[in-house]
Design a protein around this motif. Structure first.
Motif, short mmCIF file in Angstrom:
data_model
loop_
_atom_site.label_atom_id
_atom_site.label_comp_id
_atom_site.label_asym_id
_atom_site.label_seq_id
_atom_site.Cartn_x
_atom_site.Cartn_y
_atom_site.Cartn_z
N ASP A 285 -40.75 -91.32 9.06
CA ASP A 285 -41.59 -92.41 8.58
C ASP A 285 -40.78 -93.64 8.23
OD1 ASP A 285 -40.35 -91.30 6.42
OD2 ASP A 285 -42.13 -91.18 5.15
N THR A 286 -39.46 -93.54 8.22
CA THR A 286 -38.58 -94.70 8.06
C THR A 286 -37.32 -94.45 8.88
OG1 THR A 286 -37.22 -93.91 6.21
CG2 THR A 286 -39.37 -94.86 5.65
N THR A 287 -36.56 -95.50 9.11
CA THR A 287 -35.31 -95.35 9.86
C THR A 287 -34.26 -94.61 9.05
OG1 THR A 287 -34.58 -97.52 9.08
CG2 THR A 287 -35.70 -97.44 11.20
N LYS A 288 -34.47 -94.49 7.75
CA LYS A 288 -33.51 -93.78 6.92
C LYS A 288 -33.43 -92.30 7.30
CE LYS A 288 -33.84 -96.71 2.81
NZ LYS A 288 -34.16 -96.74 1.37
N VAL A 289 -34.54 -91.76 7.78
CA VAL A 289 -34.56 -90.36 8.19
C VAL A 289 -33.51 -90.12 9.27
CG1 VAL A 289 -35.98 -88.53 9.20
CG2 VAL A 289 -36.99 -90.16 7.60
N ILE A 290 -33.36 -91.08 10.17
CA ILE A 290 -32.36 -90.98 11.24
C ILE A 290 -30.97 -91.31 10.70
CG2 ILE A 290 -31.72 -91.81 13.54
CD1 ILE A 290 -34.36 -90.24 13.38
N LYS A 291 -30.86 -92.37 9.90
CA LYS A 291 -29.56 -92.81 9.41
C LYS A 291 -28.86 -91.74 8.59
CE LYS A 291 -30.60 -97.76 9.33
NZ LYS A 291 -30.80 -98.95 8.46
N ARG A 292 -29.61 -90.96 7.86
CA ARG A 292 -29.01 -89.94 7.00
C ARG A 292 -28.33 -88.84 7.81
NH1 ARG A 292 -30.55 -91.13 2.02
NH2 ARG A 292 -32.54 -92.19 1.68
N GLN A 293 -28.68 -88.73 9.08
CA GLN A 293 -28.10 -87.69 9.92
C GLN A 293 -27.01 -88.21 10.85
OE1 GLN A 293 -28.88 -84.60 9.30
NE2 GLN A 293 -30.47 -85.20 7.84
N HIS A 294 -26.59 -89.46 10.67
CA HIS A 294 -25.57 -90.03 11.54
C HIS A 294 -24.30 -89.18 11.53
CE1 HIS A 294 -27.09 -94.47 11.94
NE2 HIS A 294 -27.91 -93.58 12.47
N GLY A 295 -23.87 -88.78 12.71
CA GLY A 295 -22.62 -88.06 12.86
C GLY A 295 -22.61 -86.65 12.32
N LYS A 296 -23.77 -86.02 12.14
CA LYS A 296 -23.82 -84.71 11.49
C LYS A 296 -24.21 -83.55 12.41
CE LYS A 296 -24.87 -86.43 6.85
NZ LYS A 296 -25.82 -86.36 5.71
N ALA A 297 -24.77 -83.81 13.57
CA ALA A 297 -25.34 -82.74 14.39
C ALA A 297 -24.39 -82.29 15.49
CB ALA A 297 -26.66 -83.19 15.01
N ASP A 298 -24.28 -80.98 15.65
CA ASP A 298 -23.52 -80.43 16.77
C ASP A 298 -24.25 -80.69 18.09
OD1 ASP A 298 -21.37 -78.87 15.31
OD2 ASP A 298 -23.17 -78.01 14.41
N CYS A 299 -25.58 -80.59 18.05
CA CYS A 299 -26.40 -80.80 19.24
C CYS A 299 -27.62 -81.63 18.88
CB CYS A 299 -26.87 -79.47 19.83
SG CYS A 299 -25.56 -78.33 20.31
N VAL A 300 -27.95 -82.60 19.72
CA VAL A 300 -29.13 -83.44 19.53
C VAL A 300 -29.95 -83.41 20.83
CG1 VAL A 300 -30.01 -85.76 19.11
CG2 VAL A 300 -28.02 -84.94 17.85
N LEU A 301 -31.24 -83.12 20.69
CA LEU A 301 -32.15 -83.17 21.83
C LEU A 301 -33.10 -84.34 21.66
CD1 LEU A 301 -33.50 -82.10 24.40
CD2 LEU A 301 -34.83 -80.52 22.97
N LEU A 302 -33.12 -85.23 22.64
CA LEU A 302 -34.05 -86.36 22.65
C LEU A 302 -35.00 -86.19 23.83
CD1 LEU A 302 -31.62 -89.37 21.97
CD2 LEU A 302 -32.90 -88.00 20.33
N ASP A 303 -36.10 -85.50 23.59
CA ASP A 303 -37.13 -85.33 24.61
C ASP A 303 -38.12 -86.48 24.43
OD1 ASP A 303 -38.41 -83.97 26.73
OD2 ASP A 303 -39.80 -83.04 25.32
N VAL A 304 -37.77 -87.62 24.98
CA VAL A 304 -38.41 -88.88 24.63
C VAL A 304 -39.80 -89.02 25.25
CG1 VAL A 304 -36.18 -90.04 24.40
CG2 VAL A 304 -37.38 -90.10 26.59
N PRO A 305 -40.63 -89.89 24.66
CA PRO A 305 -41.94 -90.17 25.28
C PRO A 305 -41.75 -90.76 26.67
CG PRO A 305 -41.45 -91.75 23.53
CD PRO A 305 -40.42 -90.67 23.44
N CYS A 306 -42.63 -90.39 27.57
CA CYS A 306 -42.46 -90.84 28.96
C CYS A 306 -43.81 -90.92 29.64
CB CYS A 306 -41.54 -89.88 29.72
SG CYS A 306 -42.24 -88.24 29.95
N SER A 307 -43.78 -91.28 30.92
CA SER A 307 -45.02 -91.44 31.69
C SER A 307 -45.70 -90.12 31.98
CB SER A 307 -44.71 -92.14 33.01
OG SER A 307 -43.88 -91.32 33.83
#
Length: 622
Positions: A285-307
């Protein structure tokens, strides 16, 4: 012998479902859910209805042409003619006496059908806008993929290895008369009949999930290990998240993020059923949710919105709205998510970008542009799974984050507390599915354990990130808000395609929601809403602090008579800005108690000074 193959009941049901889509603006899977919940059909009956109606929507231009009218949106006035064409296509006797079909000529319709079979775009149900876009993106490859969108999708399930094995699951389903066969992927089975798999004991026990074989490749491509910290940043209802948990053997931690709370709630229900207790949900609900995890994840999955171009045969109604402009907007959204969310990957960690699209503008081109501006990432591998390979279409790219010597930027709001403010309360947006996950059992490191704790103060005044597909609903299917190619609908279809089998009330919640309804909540609209919300919050906080100051001042005034002499003296010193001697304070306090006025105190003080001056002048004269 009946004059037509379909009964009156089936004809009325088909009519109602098609009308619900065109006149009421419902998504097709939602229409199925409504009518199949009301009517207790046999499995074979339901499978037949779904097969017939889906073929109409996969090849809507074909049925429209054979029925004898030009515009697709005219279908809502001539649904019974479409039903007549269904009979012609399947070589059944055409029913007589249907309303508005007096002018329907079987001879003319058969002639038009022969013509349509020779026109590829009609035969394969490809609208003009999609054909032009597909040729531009895929060139000659498009002619191979285009016929696949007219085919009925195959049914795949994934064994939940947190609770069973693929072999055990297959045997259990066989005992319930469900025919399956093993696939190339380690946990995949293909269902070979129209059995109601969601009524089986295996499903009720959480032993499998329905998930396309192409979708199953993405978690395998990320390849998380037990004990890792994994972030699924566009989790939706969690089809891939659940597989990630199984691959990690339930050890480590998974943060499943989405900007739709109802999807995360659905994910939590599914995770509990699957025994995936290492999943924590986090509302974006805010960009802080993302910022708090900067540089912390071993693996990140971005299954982004698409057509959703890779799953069109599962969402056949979506392609009948021209989504060219929407795809252009989506490309910007995808690039934004990739640029900002990638920062959650730690140095040496793995990032996977994926879509359920086969268009390079959403896939390879996005990765190429990202790498050009982000030298701290390198491409490890990329893969496109095409519909012509048997399942749905997907793209995936694996990136590794490098150590380029740059420190990961800290979020000041994450580490500092404003003066005078109490420590932030635990984050309400963070919820863990598991009741407990012992560190010794999960194999997590201290960093992972800490990351599983709720973050604080995530409701700050940052802009909201929406991952809904902004889609133009202005054309063709319905004059009301029609459903268009939608990232959420597409992703849920390939992960959770449970709409064609689920008839019992107890499992009705597993039917995918009308996710296209989120089209109005575009990224841009959500950001404006978040800014307004944050401004309101900031002004409210400011008002609260002001009230606090006022109440403190009033408290000082009220306590003046009751406070001890030291506190009273300090307030007077602050007020007048002068240093007072102990004797002066005592005299002043005494004069206050005796009711001496302020003016009298000033006069006495002045007289005292005059006496001192006279004494000094006398000494000088001597």
């Amino acid at each position: 012998m009946a004059s037509y193959s379909l009964s009156d009941f089936k004809i009325r049901l088909i009519y109602s479902i098609i009308t619900a889509v065109f006149e009421e603006g419902r998504a097709l899977d939602k229409a199925y859910a409504i009518y199949f919940k009301k009517l207790k059909l046999e499995n074979e009956e339901q499978a037949l209805i779904v097969s017939l109606v889906n073929d109409v929507f996969r090849r809507l231009n074909y049925y429209t042409y054979v029925a004898g009218y030009k515009r697709i949106k005219d279908i809502k006035k001539h649904v019974n003619k479409i039903i007549c064409v269904i009979h012609l296509v399947h070589k059944w006797p055409v029913p007589r006496g249907l309303q508005d079909c007096d002018d329907f000529s079987i001879k003319d319709a058969r002639a038009r059908m022969e013509e349509a079979d020779k026109i590829p775009n009609l035969k394969y149900g490809c609208p003009v806008w999609l054909d032009e876009f597909g040729k531009k993106e895929l060139g000659e490859r498009w002619e191979t993929e285009k016929p696949c969108f007219a085919k009925e999708p195959r049914r795949f399930i994934r064994a939940n290895t947190l609770k069973t094995t693929r072999e055990e699951l297959r045997n259990m389903l066989a005992a319930e008369k469900v025919k399956t066969r093993e696939c190339a992927l380690p946990d995949a089975l293909e269902v070979l009949d129209s059995s109601a798999i969601f009524k089986t004991e295996a499903f009720k026990k959480g032993l499998f999930e329905q998930q396309d074989i192409g979708s199953q490749e993405i978690p395998l491509f990320l390849d998380p290990r037990p004990g890792n910290k994994v972030i699924d940043a566009c989790a939706g209802a969690g089809g891939k998240t659940l597989y990630l948990s199984a691959l990690m053997k339930g050890k480590g931690s998974i943060i499943a993020m989405d900007d739709k709370d109802w999807k995360l709630n659905e994910l939590k229900l599914r995770a509990r059923k699957a025994g995936a207790h290492n999943i924590e949900t986090r509302l974006i609900d805010t960009t802080k949710v993302i910022k708090r995890q900067h540089g912390k994840a071993d693996c990140v999955l971005l299954d982004v919105p698409c057509s959703g171009s890779g799953v069109l045969k599962r969402n056949p109604e979506s392609k009948w709205t021209d989504s060219t402009d929407s795809i252009r907007e989506l490309i910007e959204v995808q690039a934004d998510i990739l640029n900002r969310y990638s920062k959650m990957t730690k140095v040496g960690g793995t990032l996977v970008y994926s879509t359920c699209s086969i268009f390079p503008c959403e896939d390879h081109n996005q990765i190429a542009a990202f790498l050009e501006h982000n030298p701290d990432f390198e491409l490890v591998a990329e893969k496109t799974v095409y519909p012509s390979q048997g399942g749905d279409g997907f793209y995936m790219a694996k990136l590794k984050r490098l150590d380029n010597g740059q420190a990961i930027p800290e979020d000041d709001d994450n580490t500092k507390t404003k003066a005078g403010e109490p420590a932030a309360a635990p984050d309400k947006n963070s919820e863990t599915v598991a009741e407990t996950t012992p560190a010794a059992e999960s194999g997590t490191t201290s960093e992972t354990e800490n990351s599983m704790a709720p973050d604080s103060n995530e409701n700050g005044s940052e802009e909201t990130v929406s991952e809904d597909n902004p889609v133009d609903n202005s054309e063709d299917i319905s004059e009301t808000e029609s459903e268009s190619i939608d990232s959420d609908n597409a992703n849920d279809a390939e992960d959770d395609a449970e709409n064609t089998d689920n008839t019992d009330d107890s499992e009705d919640a597993d039917i995918p929601e009308d996710n296209s309804g989120g089209n109005g909540n575009s990224v841009w609209g959500s950001r404006k809403h978040a800014e307004k919300k944050s401004k309101h919050k900031d002004s409210k906080d400011s008002g609260d602090s002001g009230n606090s100051d006022d109440s403190g001042t009033a408290g000082k005034k009220d306590s003046g008579k009751k406070a001890d002499s030291g506190k009273k003296d300090k307030r007077k010193e602050d007020k007048h800005g002068k240093d007072k001697s102990d004797k002066g304070k005592a005299d002043k306090e005494k004069s206050d108690k005796n009711g001496t006025s302020k003016d009298h105190r000033k006069k006495s003080h002045k007289d005292g000074r005059d006496k001192e001056e006279k004494a000094k002048s006398g000494k000088k004269k001597k």
